[in-house]
Design a protein around this motif. Sequence first.
Motif, PDB file in Angstrom:
ATOM      1  N   PHE A 106       0.841  -1.198   0.000  1.00  0.00           N
ATOM      2  CA  PHE A 106       0.000   0.000   0.000  1.00  0.00           C
ATOM      3  C   PHE A 106       0.876   1.248   0.000  1.00  0.00           C
ATOM      4  CE2 PHE A 106      -2.794  -3.161   2.081  1.00  0.00           C
ATOM      5  CZ  PHE A 106      -3.870  -3.102   1.208  1.00  0.00           C
ATOM      6  N   GLN A 107       0.226   2.404  -0.173  1.00  0.00           N
ATOM      7  CA  GLN A 107       0.941   3.677  -0.133  1.00  0.00           C
ATOM      8  C   GLN A 107       1.623   3.842   1.226  1.00  0.00           C
ATOM      9  OE1 GLN A 107       1.518   5.927  -2.360  1.00  0.00           O
ATOM     10  NE2 GLN A 107      -0.036   5.778  -3.964  1.00  0.00           N
ATOM     11  N   GLU A 108       2.909   4.122   1.211  1.00  0.00           N
ATOM     12  CA  GLU A 108       3.657   4.262   2.463  1.00  0.00           C
ATOM     13  C   GLU A 108       3.595   5.676   3.026  1.00  0.00           C
ATOM     14  OE1 GLU A 108       7.605   2.435   2.157  1.00  0.00           O
ATOM     15  OE2 GLU A 108       6.829   1.339   0.421  1.00  0.00           O
ATOM     16  N   SER A 109       3.122   6.617   2.245  1.00  0.00           N
ATOM     17  CA  SER A 109       2.952   7.983   2.712  1.00  0.00           C
ATOM     18  C   SER A 109       1.514   8.151   3.180  1.00  0.00           C
ATOM     19  CB  SER A 109       3.247   8.988   1.591  1.00  0.00           C
ATOM     20  OG  SER A 109       2.888  10.287   1.995  1.00  0.00           O
ATOM     21  N   PHE A 110       1.357   8.547   4.451  1.00  0.00           N
ATOM     22  CA  PHE A 110       0.012   8.683   4.993  1.00  0.00           C
ATOM     23  C   PHE A 110      -0.580  10.061   4.709  1.00  0.00           C
ATOM     24  CE2 PHE A 110       2.104   5.354   7.385  1.00  0.00           C
ATOM     25  CZ  PHE A 110       1.184   4.326   7.239  1.00  0.00           C
ATOM     26  N   SER A 111       0.151  10.848   3.944  1.00  0.00           N
ATOM     27  CA  SER A 111      -0.423  12.095   3.439  1.00  0.00           C
ATOM     28  C   SER A 111      -0.962  11.904   2.024  1.00  0.00           C
ATOM     29  CB  SER A 111       0.640  13.197   3.433  1.00  0.00           C
ATOM     30  OG  SER A 111       1.738  12.838   2.611  1.00  0.00           O
ATOM     31  N   ALA A 112      -0.827  10.665   1.514  1.00  0.00           N
ATOM     32  CA  ALA A 112      -1.359  10.353   0.191  1.00  0.00           C
ATOM     33  C   ALA A 112      -2.886  10.384   0.238  1.00  0.00           C
ATOM     34  CB  ALA A 112      -0.862   8.990  -0.265  1.00  0.00           C
ATOM     35  N   VAL A 147      -2.221  -1.398 -11.376  1.00  0.00           N
ATOM     36  CA  VAL A 147      -0.991  -0.661 -11.078  1.00  0.00           C
ATOM     37  C   VAL A 147       0.191  -1.244 -11.846  1.00  0.00           C
ATOM     38  CG1 VAL A 147       0.689  -0.172  -9.246  1.00  0.00           C
ATOM     39  CG2 VAL A 147      -1.763   0.137  -8.815  1.00  0.00           C
ATOM     40  N   ILE A 148       0.217  -2.558 -12.019  1.00  0.00           N
ATOM     41  CA  ILE A 148       1.288  -3.194 -12.794  1.00  0.00           C
ATOM     42  C   ILE A 148       1.263  -2.695 -14.239  1.00  0.00           C
ATOM     43  CG2 ILE A 148       2.091  -5.394 -13.744  1.00  0.00           C
ATOM     44  CD1 ILE A 148       1.204  -6.721 -11.155  1.00  0.00           C
ATOM     45  N   GLN A 149       0.070  -2.530 -14.769  1.00  0.00           N
ATOM     46  CA  GLN A 149      -0.057  -2.060 -16.149  1.00  0.00           C
ATOM     47  C   GLN A 149       0.173  -0.561 -16.286  1.00  0.00           C
ATOM     48  OE1 GLN A 149      -3.935  -3.367 -17.411  1.00  0.00           O
ATOM     49  NE2 GLN A 149      -3.494  -5.548 -17.059  1.00  0.00           N
ATOM     50  N   ASP A 150      -0.214   0.191 -15.235  1.00  0.00           N
ATOM     51  CA  ASP A 150      -0.056   1.648 -15.291  1.00  0.00           C
ATOM     52  C   ASP A 150       0.324   2.153 -13.897  1.00  0.00           C
ATOM     53  OD1 ASP A 150      -0.111   4.344 -15.671  1.00  0.00           O
ATOM     54  OD2 ASP A 150      -2.240   4.473 -16.252  1.00  0.00           O
ATOM     55  N   HIS A 151       1.583   2.512 -13.696  1.00  0.00           N
ATOM     56  CA  HIS A 151       2.072   2.917 -12.376  1.00  0.00           C
ATOM     57  C   HIS A 151       1.413   4.200 -11.874  1.00  0.00           C
ATOM     58  CE1 HIS A 151       5.114  -0.198 -12.122  1.00  0.00           C
ATOM     59  NE2 HIS A 151       5.509   0.088 -13.356  1.00  0.00           N
ATOM     60  N   THR A 152       0.892   4.995 -12.777  1.00  0.00           N
ATOM     61  CA  THR A 152       0.265   6.250 -12.347  1.00  0.00           C
ATOM     62  C   THR A 152      -1.042   6.010 -11.588  1.00  0.00           C
ATOM     63  OG1 THR A 152      -0.918   6.474 -14.451  1.00  0.00           O
ATOM     64  CG2 THR A 152       1.267   7.485 -14.294  1.00  0.00           C
ATOM     65  N   MET A 153      -1.560   4.787 -11.681  1.00  0.00           N
ATOM     66  CA  MET A 153      -2.806   4.461 -10.988  1.00  0.00           C
ATOM     67  C   MET A 153      -2.587   4.285  -9.481  1.00  0.00           C
ATOM     68  SD  MET A 153      -5.310   4.464 -13.114  1.00  0.00           S
ATOM     69  CE  MET A 153      -6.547   3.592 -12.172  1.00  0.00           C
ATOM     70  N   LEU A 200      -5.446   4.545  -6.401  1.00  0.00           N
ATOM     71  CA  LEU A 200      -5.937   3.309  -5.790  1.00  0.00           C
ATOM     72  C   LEU A 200      -5.350   3.047  -4.407  1.00  0.00           C
ATOM     73  CD1 LEU A 200      -5.735   1.022  -8.968  1.00  0.00           C
ATOM     74  CD2 LEU A 200      -7.759   2.178  -8.041  1.00  0.00           C
ATOM     75  N   GLY A 201      -4.275   3.762  -4.065  1.00  0.00           N
ATOM     76  CA  GLY A 201      -3.633   3.536  -2.770  1.00  0.00           C
ATOM     77  C   GLY A 201      -2.782   2.292  -2.727  1.00  0.00           C
ATOM     78  N   VAL A 202      -2.544   1.664  -3.870  1.00  0.00           N
ATOM     79  CA  VAL A 202      -1.747   0.435  -3.962  1.00  0.00           C
ATOM     80  C   VAL A 202      -0.553   0.696  -4.868  1.00  0.00           C
ATOM     81  CG1 VAL A 202      -1.731  -1.981  -4.662  1.00  0.00           C
ATOM     82  CG2 VAL A 202      -3.783  -1.007  -3.622  1.00  0.00           C
ATOM     83  N   LYS A 203       0.648   0.335  -4.394  1.00  0.00           N
ATOM     84  CA  LYS A 203       1.871   0.556  -5.175  1.00  0.00           C
ATOM     85  C   LYS A 203       2.337  -0.707  -5.878  1.00  0.00           C
ATOM     86  CE  LYS A 203       5.157   2.914  -3.326  1.00  0.00           C
ATOM     87  NZ  LYS A 203       6.186   3.382  -2.361  1.00  0.00           N
ATOM     88  N   ARG A 204       2.133  -1.861  -5.235  1.00  0.00           N
ATOM     89  CA  ARG A 204       2.633  -3.126  -5.779  1.00  0.00           C
ATOM     90  C   ARG A 204       1.936  -4.273  -5.046  1.00  0.00           C
ATOM     91  NH1 ARG A 204       6.495  -0.516  -2.970  1.00  0.00           N
ATOM     92  NH2 ARG A 204       6.964  -1.348  -0.872  1.00  0.00           N
ATOM     93  N   GLY A 205       2.218  -5.469  -5.478  1.00  0.00           N
ATOM     94  CA  GLY A 205       1.679  -6.645  -4.816  1.00  0.00           C
ATOM     95  C   GLY A 205       2.499  -7.020  -3.593  1.00  0.00           C
ATOM     96  N   CYS A 206       1.938  -7.859  -2.736  1.00  0.00           N
ATOM     97  CA  CYS A 206       2.630  -8.350  -1.550  1.00  0.00           C
ATOM     98  C   CYS A 206       3.187  -9.739  -1.843  1.00  0.00           C
ATOM     99  CB  CYS A 206       1.655  -8.412  -0.372  1.00  0.00           C
ATOM    100  SG  CYS A 206       2.330  -9.199   1.104  1.00  0.00           S
ATOM    101  N   PRO A 207       4.472  -9.972  -1.597  1.00  0.00           N
ATOM    102  CA  PRO A 207       5.058 -11.290  -1.902  1.00  0.00           C
ATOM    103  C   PRO A 207       4.385 -12.429  -1.145  1.00  0.00           C
ATOM    104  CG  PRO A 207       6.584  -9.927  -0.621  1.00  0.00           C
ATOM    105  CD  PRO A 207       5.472  -9.042  -1.060  1.00  0.00           C
TER     106      PRO A 207
END
Length: 887
Positions: A461-467, A506-512, A516-523
């Motif tokens: 998830f977004q690591e910045s809580f001001s996001a 997000v994988i297809q478009d990083h600007t999303m 969406l509040g999601v940066k990447r998947g969780c391993p």
Amino acid sequence: MQWTCKQCIFSTDKRGQLLKHFRLKHGGFTRQQPIPCLHNNCLCTFKSFNALKVHLSVWHCQSDIGHASKPTVVFHCQLCEYTEPCTEEEFFTHLRSHLKLKQRVLCPYDGCDFHSNVYSTFNAHKSRVHRASATTHFKTEIVSNIEHKDQLAEVENDISSQDDSDCEFEESVDDIRDLESQLERNLAALFLKMQTILHISESASQEVIQQINQIHLLSQPLLQSKVQEIISQHCGDVDNSIVSDIINAVSQTNVILKFTSTGGSLSTASRRASYIQQEFPLVMPVEFRLDRDSSVVYVPTLKMLQALLRNKDILDKVLHLECGASPEGYHSFRDGSHFKENVFLNVEEFRIALGLYIDDFEVANPLGTSKKKHKLCAVYWVLANLDSKYRSALHSIQLALLCKVKTVKEHGYAEVLRPLIQDLVTLEEHGVYVEQLAESVKGTVLYVAADNLGAHALAGFQESFSADLFCRFCMCKQDDIQDKEVRSGLHQPRTREDHDRHVQEVIQDHTMARHLGVKRGCPLNENLKHFHVVNGFPPDILHDFLEGIVPAEMSLCLQDFMTKKYVSLDSLNKAIRQFRYTFSDKADQPQIIPKTFIAKRTIGGNGHENWALLRLLPLMVGHKIPEGDQAWEILMLLKDILEIVMSSHFTEELIHFLVCKISEHRELLQQTFPTYKLRPKHHFIEHYPQMIKTFGPLVDVWTMRFEGKHKFFKKVVHDTHNFKNIAHTLAVRHQKMMAFHLDSVLFFKPSVEIDKVRSVMISSFPENVQRLLHQRNAKQSTVLVASSACVHGVKYTADMIISVGCCSGLPEFQQITHIVVINTELLLVCKLLNSWYVEHLRAYELCFSGGGSLTVTQMSELNDVFPLSSYRVKGNVYVTLKRYILC
């Protein structure tokens, strides 16, 4: 009579043999846990074997094996109603309590007219004049039944001799070999304890060994002279070669010298390490090299699981929880929807549930030149199958992985956690073989505990809580915090399906990511079939409340109090410093408020300190704040919320009550301070009612005990001063510490620990207490009274306040006066108290009921296992709760 070891199947008809077996097989001088009494009907525990032997000789005479009945020697105090069977030392301890009150005490010895009200003068007189006096020298009005004192001495001598003679039985050749092997193991365990528990370096241990061997060599002439003298007295002149043979035999049977001298199995650090690796349940860490400068140190989870479940104490407690039926409400994670909806874990067969924890911590001085240079990322895990009272023990928390924080930033969580994830996948698909069950047991990750930053970083998830989208529980936007509550239902909750779709977008478009509040998947999410990030990362009370909202709102409200001149910073800090903290509050007493708290908008402090400050602030300055003050009511509502959140069990009604309290607090905060902007953590706590329904009590999944684990690693670094491959050094030391604990039959402390027992006549209690005690101990005229008792890690002692029973929906209280031990039952003799709830202070005012009448309370009758401290404020006595009590 047949004697059976409490920790294994060994049995014998001689108590001395059982004592010898216990010392040899179950840790002896290397034992970390308290030593239980050999008698099955005795709860007493001891810190040393000498204390155990004294207890056996005094309380368990051979003529009356089944009862702890000390021969009656009754002392009578001439200043009060004290009339109890006790030792001379205990009686003088009582007399000194009068001296501390400046009362004049008459010397109790016959023919002595000395008296004094000065503590030191009385002690000097006893030491100078009556040093060699015996009990028979006391005045007749002081001691009664004096003949039993002689019997006691005879019994003690007889039992001591019996125990010694029991130990002197003949050994076969095989027994001698086993004895030698066991002593070698005990010596190795001692060295292991020195290194991992006492934090003595290997170089220091080696220096001690070498000096002991050198001293032995230098003392050979003394030994030879003494042996020659003894032989000459009994046998006349004997050839020197015989004396030499005797001395050589003595030296060869010296265990320390045999195994630590040159060539011995424990003579060097490498030999000791080799022996420990072969003989102890040691699971060594493995280092994975990611590139030339980066590596990950991993402790194989499957092997560690096997080692843990090989320990009978751990396996029994895990299986016991599996068989236990949960009452109505939310008492553990098993009552939450997350576990109930998990088709993999929620089955009849035994499945392993793991709780993971991830955090970064600094091992070097955070203000020095090495700041952040040696900052480590740690992953711990715990068996969630264990009851929470066992999971809280720090050695129950296992190390999974250590690496430098910069390694995580450079390579990402997927690469760093690869070895752990591979083991977790194997655990899900194939399981781990448990020898005692003779089958493979499958399992998975139940939850991941972490602070908000760590949880969002690992979960993706977004690591910045001001996001804009900052919440991992719902799709709340930053602007919605101020005017939309969670209970309104206006925030769309995150679901598994939506989250998986968001990750793909997000994988297809990083600007999303920012939408969406999601940066990447969780391993973990990508590799484990039965774990998902949406309901796998519970909130953390420590960081949300105790280190987040509490210090921030405390700063806001204290500034308001000072503006209104209710209190000043100096007077507040003076109240904090001079407050008479008692019992557990002493260890958690808060720090003074810094002068910069207004500029920083927080009072700082750690979780324990802020919790204690919020609880005790009403007793410190509550009388200075006028009733109805809104800022004060904000803090009191926050106190109410925290008490509920810290509860260990919930009902639907209590959860609904929590929703109302959170909403009331939010409304009053915004009304009182309209310019104050709610923080993301205010939004997180609005999710708590639903999270309790999901995970059960949140105090079972918070990070407080996990963070306590960091202390071990910081201590190792402080003592070793070695930063070369620091992660590997810490992991190896931790695993050796775990090998030491796993080698013990009892991995956990006894459920009940009793300290310093004495005998008290039942007739000294009021009639109603006598009747209740006789019902449980009909044949005896005395009972054992302990100075303190520890039940599942919770300590009870005299003057503590406990909650028993309810009246009109409010808890009632009692004050402990005596802790009575009858066979295997622990009873609390308590004074009855009347109580009134003072809403302004959020505390209960106490007073004695009916002149301080006594009653007997069983441990099962307590409303809450945690005892409380009472405090006197402005002539009144108050008690404030640590957590909400359901009535």
